[in-house]
Motif scaffolding. Structure first.
Motif, PDB file in Angstrom:
ATOM      1  N   PHE A  25       0.833  -1.205   0.000  1.00  0.00           N
ATOM      2  CA  PHE A  25       0.000   0.000   0.000  1.00  0.00           C
ATOM      3  C   PHE A  25       0.867   1.254   0.000  1.00  0.00           C
ATOM      4  O   PHE A  25       0.568   2.227  -0.703  1.00  0.00           O
ATOM      5  CB  PHE A  25      -0.940   0.007   1.202  1.00  0.00           C
ATOM      6  N   TYR A  26       1.946   1.245   0.782  1.00  0.00           N
ATOM      7  CA  TYR A  26       2.859   2.387   0.776  1.00  0.00           C
ATOM      8  C   TYR A  26       3.411   2.615  -0.634  1.00  0.00           C
ATOM      9  O   TYR A  26       3.517   3.758  -1.094  1.00  0.00           O
ATOM     10  CB  TYR A  26       4.030   2.159   1.741  1.00  0.00           C
ATOM     11  N   ALA A  27       3.775   1.513  -1.303  1.00  0.00           N
ATOM     12  CA  ALA A  27       4.344   1.625  -2.644  1.00  0.00           C
ATOM     13  C   ALA A  27       3.325   2.190  -3.634  1.00  0.00           C
ATOM     14  O   ALA A  27       3.649   3.076  -4.438  1.00  0.00           O
ATOM     15  CB  ALA A  27       4.844   0.256  -3.113  1.00  0.00           C
ATOM     16  N   LEU A  28       2.088   1.682  -3.601  1.00  0.00           N
ATOM     17  CA  LEU A  28       1.049   2.163  -4.516  1.00  0.00           C
ATOM     18  C   LEU A  28       0.758   3.646  -4.310  1.00  0.00           C
ATOM     19  O   LEU A  28       0.695   4.426  -5.275  1.00  0.00           O
ATOM     20  CB  LEU A  28      -0.235   1.361  -4.309  1.00  0.00           C
ATOM     21  N   LEU A  29       0.578   4.045  -3.041  1.00  0.00           N
ATOM     22  CA  LEU A  29       0.245   5.435  -2.758  1.00  0.00           C
ATOM     23  C   LEU A  29       1.447   6.342  -3.014  1.00  0.00           C
ATOM     24  O   LEU A  29       1.296   7.452  -3.546  1.00  0.00           O
ATOM     25  CB  LEU A  29      -0.228   5.567  -1.309  1.00  0.00           C
ATOM     26  N   SER A  30       2.638   5.882  -2.662  1.00  0.00           N
ATOM     27  CA  SER A  30       3.837   6.673  -2.931  1.00  0.00           C
ATOM     28  C   SER A  30       4.050   6.838  -4.426  1.00  0.00           C
ATOM     29  O   SER A  30       4.483   7.897  -4.891  1.00  0.00           O
ATOM     30  CB  SER A  30       5.067   6.002  -2.303  1.00  0.00           C
ATOM     31  N   ILE A 232       0.523  10.757   5.994  1.00  0.00           N
ATOM     32  CA  ILE A 232       1.762  11.259   6.578  1.00  0.00           C
ATOM     33  C   ILE A 232       2.880  10.238   6.406  1.00  0.00           C
ATOM     34  O   ILE A 232       4.016  10.587   6.062  1.00  0.00           O
ATOM     35  CB  ILE A 232       1.558  11.589   8.069  1.00  0.00           C
ATOM     36  N   VAL A 233       2.557   8.965   6.620  1.00  0.00           N
ATOM     37  CA  VAL A 233       3.547   7.902   6.436  1.00  0.00           C
ATOM     38  C   VAL A 233       3.980   7.832   4.978  1.00  0.00           C
ATOM     39  O   VAL A 233       5.176   7.694   4.672  1.00  0.00           O
ATOM     40  CB  VAL A 233       2.976   6.544   6.897  1.00  0.00           C
ATOM     41  N   VAL A 234       3.018   7.947   4.066  1.00  0.00           N
ATOM     42  CA  VAL A 234       3.327   7.859   2.631  1.00  0.00           C
ATOM     43  C   VAL A 234       4.219   9.015   2.192  1.00  0.00           C
ATOM     44  O   VAL A 234       5.150   8.828   1.405  1.00  0.00           O
ATOM     45  CB  VAL A 234       2.027   7.816   1.803  1.00  0.00           C
ATOM     46  N   PHE A 235       3.965  10.205   2.715  1.00  0.00           N
ATOM     47  CA  PHE A 235       4.831  11.339   2.388  1.00  0.00           C
ATOM     48  C   PHE A 235       6.251  11.092   2.893  1.00  0.00           C
ATOM     49  O   PHE A 235       7.225  11.434   2.215  1.00  0.00           O
ATOM     50  CB  PHE A 235       4.277  12.638   2.990  1.00  0.00           C
ATOM     51  N   ALA A 236       6.369  10.492   4.074  1.00  0.00           N
ATOM     52  CA  ALA A 236       7.699  10.153   4.593  1.00  0.00           C
ATOM     53  C   ALA A 236       8.396   9.160   3.668  1.00  0.00           C
ATOM     54  O   ALA A 236       9.593   9.293   3.384  1.00  0.00           O
ATOM     55  CB  ALA A 236       7.577   9.577   6.005  1.00  0.00           C
ATOM     56  N   VAL A 237       7.652   8.177   3.165  1.00  0.00           N
ATOM     57  CA  VAL A 237       8.210   7.189   2.236  1.00  0.00           C
ATOM     58  C   VAL A 237       8.684   7.872   0.954  1.00  0.00           C
ATOM     59  O   VAL A 237       9.767   7.568   0.436  1.00  0.00           O
ATOM     60  CB  VAL A 237       7.158   6.103   1.914  1.00  0.00           C
ATOM     61  N   VAL A 238       7.893   8.818   0.445  1.00  0.00           N
ATOM     62  CA  VAL A 238       8.260   9.531  -0.780  1.00  0.00           C
ATOM     63  C   VAL A 238       9.528  10.347  -0.561  1.00  0.00           C
ATOM     64  O   VAL A 238      10.419  10.386  -1.422  1.00  0.00           O
ATOM     65  CB  VAL A 238       7.104  10.445  -1.244  1.00  0.00           C
TER      66      VAL A 238
END
Length: 295
Positions: A25-30, A232-238
């Motif tokens: 999910f992190y990968a898809l949203l990022s 917020i987590v996804v933005f951190a991943v990006v």
């Protein structure tokens, strides 16, 4: 009982699989964020709300129109992506020439409108979406039990992520997209409709978020606030992968999911903060991100 670094094998592998699912999910949203920022330079703070809209559209489509999961998986990204195209055409395009901060504030406002409207109609309590019959049950791998739906989520996310990377980085269409955002005047001179290209790109990034929302609906409670904390987590991943890096978004999303899963095994208290700790470390050592280009 087989142990791995002092932890039972089944517990270790179970948390590793949960981490990999979260990473998908992190990968898809990022990826959606990276496509929108990398090609359009829009900091899309409405991305979490658009993910939530995807899950809600699937749920309401099932309850009121009888649209099953498989149809929703194809239809919902088109509908929510179409809404994204309207937003880009009528709102975001008017501030495209301004500083990135204006786009961030505007999309943040849109996210609050989407979330607040749905809270007003449906409240904050989550609703469940049934797992499709074809994907019920699971597989006994010997060292762990793997639910079929979680395996499907991982495969579907990887296929979509790698397919998107291939189109943008290895095809003529992707070359047009990159050229159209770097030198729009030149592409216009060659007869390419750059404004339409930009609108379609934003719509595609939003569709990726909606696709992730449909995938998430059978796993997590569908609620108006489901996208706000995840964003917020996804933005951190990006940021860790590098703003605008397509491959960085995919690899970092999966890696951060695994790191989060392993942290839950060995030091659960830090599981909610480990991604932000990694982000701080990366920003100190490589401000452009692991896969970003230094200015």
């Amino acid at each position: 009982m087989t142990m791995i670094f002092g932890v039972p094998l089944m517990v270790f592998m179970g948390q590793l699989m949960l981490g990999l699912i979260n990473g998908a999910f992190y990968a898809l949203l990022s990826l959606g964020l990276a496509v929108i920022f990398g090609l359009l330079k829009i900091v899309n703070f409405a991305h979490g709300a658009q993910y939530m809209l995807g899950a809600f559209a699937a749920l309401l489509g099932l309850q009121y129109l009888g649209i099953n999961y498989w149809v929703a998986l194809l239809l919902v990204p088109l509908v929510v992506g179409g809404l994204g195209m309207v937003i880009e055409r009528l709102i975001l395009r008017r501030i495209a020439h301004l500083d990135h901060l204006y786009g961030l504030l505007l999309t943040f406002g849109l996210a609050l409108i989407f979330e607040g409207s749905l809270i007003n109609f449906f409240g904050v309590s989550g609703s469940s979406y049934p797992t499709p019959a074809l994907l019920e049950g699971g597989m006994n791998l010997g060292f762990m039990f793997l639910p079929t739906y979680r395996a499907w989520v991982l495969v579907a996310a990887l296929v979509v992520c790698l397919g998107t990377w291939f189109v943008i980085e290895r095809t003529r269409l992707g070359a047009y997209l990159r050229a159209g955002t770097e030198n729009p005047a030149l592409m216009q001179a060659f007869g390419v409709n750059v404004p339409l290209l930009i609108t379609l790109t934003y719509g595609f990034g939003v569709a990726l978020a909606a696709f992730a929302g449909v995938l998430a609906a059978p796993l997590y409670p569908v609620s108006p606030t489901m996208g706000s904390s995840l964003l917020i987590v996804v933005f951190a991943v990006v940021v860790i992968g590098g703003m605008g890096s397509i491959l960085g978004a995919i690899l970092t999303g999966l890696a951060m999911g695994l790191i989060e899963g392993l942290t839950k095994v060995y030091y659960p208290e830090a599981a909610n903060t480990v991604i932000f700790l990694v982000m701080i470390l990366v920003l100190l050592l490589r401000p452009a991100g692991l896969f970003g280009k230094e200015a």
